[in-house]
Motif scaffolding. Structure first.
Motif, PDB file in Angstrom:
ATOM      1  N   ARG A  99      46.790  30.654  37.318  1.00 53.38           N
ATOM      2  CA  ARG A  99      45.780  30.866  38.381  1.00 53.38           C
ATOM      3  C   ARG A  99      44.564  30.950  37.830  1.00 53.38           C
ATOM      4  NH1 ARG A  99      49.839  35.571  39.755  1.00 53.38           N
ATOM      5  NH2 ARG A  99      48.188  36.579  38.489  1.00 53.38           N
ATOM      6  N   ASN A 100      43.601  30.603  38.639  1.00 54.39           N
ATOM      7  CA  ASN A 100      41.975  30.815  38.215  1.00 54.39           C
ATOM      8  C   ASN A 100      41.250  31.234  39.268  1.00 54.39           C
ATOM      9  OD1 ASN A 100      42.265  29.030  35.702  1.00 54.39           O
ATOM     10  ND2 ASN A 100      43.156  27.737  36.991  1.00 54.39           N
ATOM     11  N   VAL A 101      40.141  31.962  39.161  1.00 54.67           N
ATOM     12  CA  VAL A 101      39.211  32.177  40.181  1.00 54.67           C
ATOM     13  C   VAL A 101      37.764  32.593  39.211  1.00 54.67           C
ATOM     14  CG1 VAL A 101      40.779  33.652  41.578  1.00 54.67           C
ATOM     15  CG2 VAL A 101      39.551  34.975  39.737  1.00 54.67           C
ATOM     16  N   VAL A 102      36.645  32.472  40.243  1.00 56.74           N
ATOM     17  CA  VAL A 102      35.344  32.847  39.533  1.00 56.74           C
ATOM     18  C   VAL A 102      35.066  34.185  40.085  1.00 56.74           C
ATOM     19  CG1 VAL A 102      33.132  31.993  39.577  1.00 56.74           C
ATOM     20  CG2 VAL A 102      34.930  30.332  39.511  1.00 56.74           C
ATOM     21  N   LEU A 103      34.527  34.949  39.238  1.00 57.08           N
ATOM     22  CA  LEU A 103      34.084  36.337  39.725  1.00 57.08           C
ATOM     23  C   LEU A 103      32.664  36.278  39.545  1.00 57.08           C
ATOM     24  CD1 LEU A 103      34.605  39.264  40.271  1.00 57.08           C
ATOM     25  CD2 LEU A 103      34.942  39.821  38.117  1.00 57.08           C
ATOM     26  N   SER A 104      31.732  36.686  40.392  1.00 59.66           N
ATOM     27  CA  SER A 104      30.413  36.887  40.207  1.00 59.66           C
ATOM     28  C   SER A 104      30.033  38.279  40.558  1.00 59.66           C
ATOM     29  CB  SER A 104      29.793  36.085  41.118  1.00 59.66           C
ATOM     30  OG  SER A 104      29.815  34.824  40.865  1.00 59.66           O
ATOM     31  N   CYS A 105      29.177  38.858  39.898  1.00 58.21           N
ATOM     32  CA  CYS A 105      28.683  40.392  40.091  1.00 58.21           C
ATOM     33  C   CYS A 105      27.357  40.332  40.181  1.00 58.21           C
ATOM     34  CB  CYS A 105      29.204  41.318  38.869  1.00 58.21           C
ATOM     35  SG  CYS A 105      31.206  41.052  38.706  1.00 58.21           S
ATOM     36  N   GLY A 127      30.908  38.710  44.293  1.00 58.91           N
ATOM     37  CA  GLY A 127      31.240  37.620  45.028  1.00 58.91           C
ATOM     38  C   GLY A 127      32.168  36.738  44.254  1.00 58.91           C
ATOM     39  N   GLY A 128      32.142  35.266  44.559  1.00 55.30           N
ATOM     40  CA  GLY A 128      32.962  34.274  43.972  1.00 55.30           C
ATOM     41  C   GLY A 128      34.216  33.928  44.749  1.00 55.30           C
ATOM     42  N   THR A 129      35.042  33.528  44.126  1.00 54.79           N
ATOM     43  CA  THR A 129      36.481  33.184  44.592  1.00 54.79           C
ATOM     44  C   THR A 129      37.518  34.422  44.387  1.00 54.79           C
ATOM     45  OG1 THR A 129      37.356  32.013  42.842  1.00 54.79           O
ATOM     46  CG2 THR A 129      36.313  30.843  44.578  1.00 54.79           C
ATOM     47  N   ALA A 170      36.581  41.384  44.249  1.00 56.07           N
ATOM     48  CA  ALA A 170      35.516  41.260  43.682  1.00 56.07           C
ATOM     49  C   ALA A 170      34.911  42.343  43.367  1.00 56.07           C
ATOM     50  CB  ALA A 170      34.217  40.080  44.139  1.00 56.07           C
ATOM     51  N   GLY A 171      34.499  43.155  44.382  1.00 63.73           N
ATOM     52  CA  GLY A 171      33.999  44.392  44.303  1.00 63.73           C
ATOM     53  C   GLY A 171      34.459  45.323  43.244  1.00 63.73           C
ATOM     54  N   SER A 172      35.627  45.506  43.450  1.00 65.38           N
ATOM     55  CA  SER A 172      36.509  46.412  42.529  1.00 65.38           C
ATOM     56  C   SER A 172      36.454  45.807  41.041  1.00 65.38           C
ATOM     57  CB  SER A 172      38.090  46.583  43.055  1.00 65.38           C
ATOM     58  OG  SER A 172      38.031  47.321  44.162  1.00 65.38           O
ATOM     59  N   ALA A 173      36.636  44.694  41.022  1.00 66.55           N
ATOM     60  CA  ALA A 173      36.510  43.949  39.618  1.00 66.55           C
ATOM     61  C   ALA A 173      35.239  44.036  39.042  1.00 66.55           C
ATOM     62  CB  ALA A 173      36.986  42.508  39.627  1.00 66.55           C
ATOM     63  N   CYS A 174      34.250  43.984  39.871  1.00 65.66           N
ATOM     64  CA  CYS A 174      33.043  44.218  39.268  1.00 65.66           C
ATOM     65  C   CYS A 174      32.545  45.674  38.670  1.00 65.66           C
ATOM     66  CB  CYS A 174      31.831  43.821  40.280  1.00 65.66           C
ATOM     67  SG  CYS A 174      31.677  41.962  40.405  1.00 65.66           S
ATOM     68  N   GLN A 175      33.184  46.578  39.539  1.00 63.50           N
ATOM     69  CA  GLN A 175      32.893  48.093  39.237  1.00 63.50           C
ATOM     70  C   GLN A 175      33.696  48.156  37.769  1.00 63.50           C
ATOM     71  OE1 GLN A 175      34.536  50.199  42.632  1.00 63.50           O
ATOM     72  NE2 GLN A 175      32.377  50.312  43.284  1.00 63.50           N
ATOM     73  N   THR A 176      34.997  47.566  37.702  1.00 64.21           N
ATOM     74  CA  THR A 176      35.624  47.969  36.627  1.00 64.21           C
ATOM     75  C   THR A 176      34.902  47.378  35.293  1.00 64.21           C
ATOM     76  OG1 THR A 176      37.691  47.885  37.679  1.00 64.21           O
ATOM     77  CG2 THR A 176      37.785  47.408  35.116  1.00 64.21           C
ATOM     78  N   ASP A 199      48.409  44.208  34.146  1.00 67.80           N
ATOM     79  CA  ASP A 199      47.494  44.888  35.165  1.00 67.80           C
ATOM     80  C   ASP A 199      47.350  46.292  35.149  1.00 67.80           C
ATOM     81  OD1 ASP A 199      47.878  42.398  36.549  1.00 67.80           O
ATOM     82  OD2 ASP A 199      49.642  43.188  37.969  1.00 67.80           O
ATOM     83  N   ALA A 200      47.751  47.130  34.320  1.00 63.50           N
ATOM     84  CA  ALA A 200      47.625  48.593  34.091  1.00 63.50           C
ATOM     85  C   ALA A 200      46.454  48.508  32.986  1.00 63.50           C
ATOM     86  CB  ALA A 200      48.854  49.225  33.539  1.00 63.50           C
ATOM     87  N   SER A 201      46.229  47.578  32.167  1.00 66.10           N
ATOM     88  CA  SER A 201      45.378  47.544  31.130  1.00 66.10           C
ATOM     89  C   SER A 201      43.743  46.758  31.773  1.00 66.10           C
ATOM     90  CB  SER A 201      45.698  46.620  30.110  1.00 66.10           C
ATOM     91  OG  SER A 201      46.837  47.222  29.413  1.00 66.10           O
ATOM     92  N   THR A 202      43.915  46.270  32.579  1.00 71.10           N
ATOM     93  CA  THR A 202      42.909  45.471  33.141  1.00 71.10           C
ATOM     94  C   THR A 202      42.058  45.879  34.426  1.00 71.10           C
ATOM     95  OG1 THR A 202      43.909  43.666  34.048  1.00 71.10           O
ATOM     96  CG2 THR A 202      43.435  43.418  31.683  1.00 71.10           C
ATOM     97  N   GLY A 203      42.892  46.755  35.288  1.00 73.41           N
ATOM     98  CA  GLY A 203      42.440  47.466  36.459  1.00 73.41           C
ATOM     99  C   GLY A 203      42.401  45.989  37.572  1.00 73.41           C
ATOM    100  N   LYS A 204      41.424  45.973  38.267  1.00 72.23           N
ATOM    101  CA  LYS A 204      41.266  44.858  39.462  1.00 72.23           C
ATOM    102  C   LYS A 204      40.901  43.552  38.849  1.00 72.23           C
ATOM    103  CE  LYS A 204      42.922  47.060  42.966  1.00 72.23           C
ATOM    104  NZ  LYS A 204      43.851  46.652  43.669  1.00 72.23           N
ATOM    105  N   VAL A 205      40.396  43.452  37.575  1.00 71.47           N
ATOM    106  CA  VAL A 205      39.607  42.471  37.130  1.00 71.47           C
ATOM    107  C   VAL A 205      40.487  41.191  37.035  1.00 71.47           C
ATOM    108  CG1 VAL A 205      38.514  41.357  34.998  1.00 71.47           C
ATOM    109  CG2 VAL A 205      38.082  43.755  35.566  1.00 71.47           C
ATOM    110  N   PHE A 206      41.581  41.114  36.975  1.00 73.42           N
ATOM    111  CA  PHE A 206      42.742  40.080  37.179  1.00 73.42           C
ATOM    112  C   PHE A 206      43.644  40.194  38.164  1.00 73.42           C
ATOM    113  CE2 PHE A 206      41.114  40.196  32.738  1.00 73.42           C
ATOM    114  CZ  PHE A 206      40.832  38.766  32.345  1.00 73.42           C
ATOM    115  N   ALA A 207      43.123  41.071  39.222  1.00 73.92           N
ATOM    116  CA  ALA A 207      44.254  41.255  40.270  1.00 73.92           C
ATOM    117  C   ALA A 207      43.795  39.845  41.247  1.00 73.92           C
ATOM    118  CB  ALA A 207      43.935  42.521  40.963  1.00 73.92           C
ATOM    119  N   PHE A 208      44.396  39.055  41.067  1.00 76.03           N
ATOM    120  CA  PHE A 208      44.265  37.733  42.064  1.00 76.03           C
ATOM    121  C   PHE A 208      45.638  37.018  42.000  1.00 76.03           C
ATOM    122  CE2 PHE A 208      42.295  36.617  38.000  1.00 76.03           C
ATOM    123  CZ  PHE A 208      42.757  35.355  37.834  1.00 76.03           C
TER     124      PHE A 208
END
Length: 136
Positions: A54-60, A64-66, A70-76, A127-136
């Protein structure tokens, strides 16, 4: 006729000198927003060959991105200044099943290159180790 050629040459020389003077100034200018941005290409892949990564693009800045979170991942990521190696395990009760999953990230964080790849024992631990960064 001589006046016209002289005026044209004078103008050309002045324009050339002005352009040459701008080159050092532009070389020291701040990087453009895209160059100093934060964009990561994130991948989650399992050991099961039938399962596609699975692949996504995260922009902070702005988020944004796919990436669906994104908001929670950027905060992490902001909490660790974009260094995914500093993400620590959160609180979770995970089973001991061994089903390895690999998380990887490539891109830039505020203009700095980011390369990350880590294999976790299972999805819950990852998931416990990375928070929302890889939650997709």
């Amino acid at each position: 006729m001589v006046d016209t050629r002289l005026t044209g040459r004078t103008f050309l020389a002045a324009a050339t000198l002005a352009g040459a003077a701008l080159v050092p100034a532009m070389a020291n200018a701040e990087p453009a927003a895209e160059q100093a941005g934060s964009t990561l290409h994130l991948t989650v892949s399992g050991q099961n060959r039938d399962e596609l990564p699975r692949n996504v693009v995260l922009s902070c800045h702005p988020a944004g991105g796919t990436h669906p979170n994104a908001g929670s991942a950027c905060q992490t990521l902001e909490a660790v200044n974009g260094d995914l190696n500093q993400l620590t395990a959160g609180q979770a009760i995970c089973n001991l099943n061994y089903q390895p999953v690999t998380y990887s990230a490539r891109g830039t964080w505020q203009g700095r290159p980011v390369t990350f790849e880590k294999t976790y024992s299972n999805q819950c631990v990852a998931d416990a180790s990375t928070g929302k960064v890889f939650a997709f």
